[in-house]
Design a protein around this motif. Structure first.
Motif, mmCIF file in Angstrom:
data_model
loop_
_atom_site.group_PDB
_atom_site.id
_atom_site.type_symbol
_atom_site.label_atom_id
_atom_site.label_comp_id
_atom_site.label_asym_id
_atom_site.label_seq_id
_atom_site.Cartn_x
_atom_site.Cartn_y
_atom_site.Cartn_z
ATOM 1 N N GLU A 128 0.858 -1.191 0.000
ATOM 2 C CA GLU A 128 0.000 0.000 0.000
ATOM 3 C C GLU A 128 0.889 1.235 0.000
ATOM 4 N N GLY A 129 0.513 2.220 -0.794
ATOM 5 C CA GLY A 129 1.271 3.457 -0.831
ATOM 6 C C GLY A 129 0.362 4.643 -1.056
ATOM 7 N N ALA A 130 0.954 5.802 -1.133
ATOM 8 C CA ALA A 130 0.194 7.034 -1.328
ATOM 9 C C ALA A 130 -0.551 7.040 -2.656
ATOM 10 N N ILE A 131 -0.057 6.280 -3.643
ATOM 11 C CA ILE A 131 -0.712 6.265 -4.952
ATOM 12 C C ILE A 131 -1.521 4.989 -5.172
ATOM 13 N N GLY A 132 -1.835 4.261 -4.091
ATOM 14 C CA GLY A 132 -2.646 3.058 -4.183
ATOM 15 C C GLY A 132 -1.827 1.801 -4.020
ATOM 16 N N GLN A 133 -2.391 0.687 -4.471
ATOM 17 C CA GLN A 133 -1.718 -0.599 -4.350
ATOM 18 C C GLN A 133 -0.741 -0.823 -5.500
ATOM 19 N N LEU A 134 0.462 -1.246 -5.129
ATOM 20 C CA LEU A 134 1.490 -1.587 -6.109
ATOM 21 C C LEU A 134 1.983 -2.994 -5.827
ATOM 22 N N HIS A 152 3.912 -3.287 -10.777
ATOM 23 C CA HIS A 152 2.590 -3.408 -11.412
ATOM 24 C C HIS A 152 1.610 -2.605 -10.569
ATOM 25 N N ARG A 153 0.965 -1.647 -11.209
ATOM 26 C CA ARG A 153 -0.024 -0.813 -10.507
ATOM 27 C C ARG A 153 -1.343 -1.583 -10.423
ATOM 28 N N VAL A 154 -1.697 -1.981 -9.200
ATOM 29 C CA VAL A 154 -2.904 -2.788 -8.976
ATOM 30 C C VAL A 154 -4.140 -1.898 -9.005
ATOM 31 N N SER A 155 -4.048 -0.728 -8.377
ATOM 32 C CA SER A 155 -5.205 0.169 -8.363
ATOM 33 C C SER A 155 -4.773 1.583 -8.608
#
Length: 126
Positions: A100-106, A123-126
């Motif tokens: 989890e990060g500031a830009i969503g799930q990676l 890979h950007r999950v969300s």
């Protein structure tokens, strides 16, 4: 934003084997050696390259530096990671997983290449 990224390598052939494997897992062609012994991976969005340092000193990794390669899926990121470990890379940080990060799930998979450079499949999950 970037035209190219070049990293130092102490053994170009060993590093080429590693990067041919991990980038091949993402669908890229093997690197091309030039007359100076440098290795280039040409893509539509930029160039990734390997070179012995021009000053003749040993290549070393940058502390705090990471180069991230975009992965289209978690499966491709896992194949990238497995190819890297099988070809002279070492796992670093945590095992490949969603974070989890500031830009969503990676989905992140980290490796050190044969010269110690830290690389990551993202890979950007969300």
């Amino acid at each position: 934003m970037f035209s190219h990224i070049m990293v130092g390598a102490n053994d170009i052939q060993q590093s080429k084997t590693f990067y041919d494997a991990i980038l091949g897992a993402m669908g890229y062609e093997p690197g091309v050696l030039d007359e100076k012994g440098r290795c280039f991976y040409f893509t539509k969005s930029g160039i990734f390259a390997l070179s012995k340092p021009i000053n003749g000193e040993s290549a070393c990794h940058g502390n705090g530096s990471t180069i991230g390669f975009s992965a289209e899926s978690t499966e491709i990121a896992d194949a990238w990671h497995a190819a890297g470990v099988a070809n002279g890379g070492t796992t670093c940080e945590e095992p490949p997983a969603i974070r989890e990060g500031a830009i969503g799930q990676l989905y992140l998979a980290y490796l050190r290449d044969p010269s110690g450079n830290k690389v990551c499949a993202v890979h950007r999950v969300s």
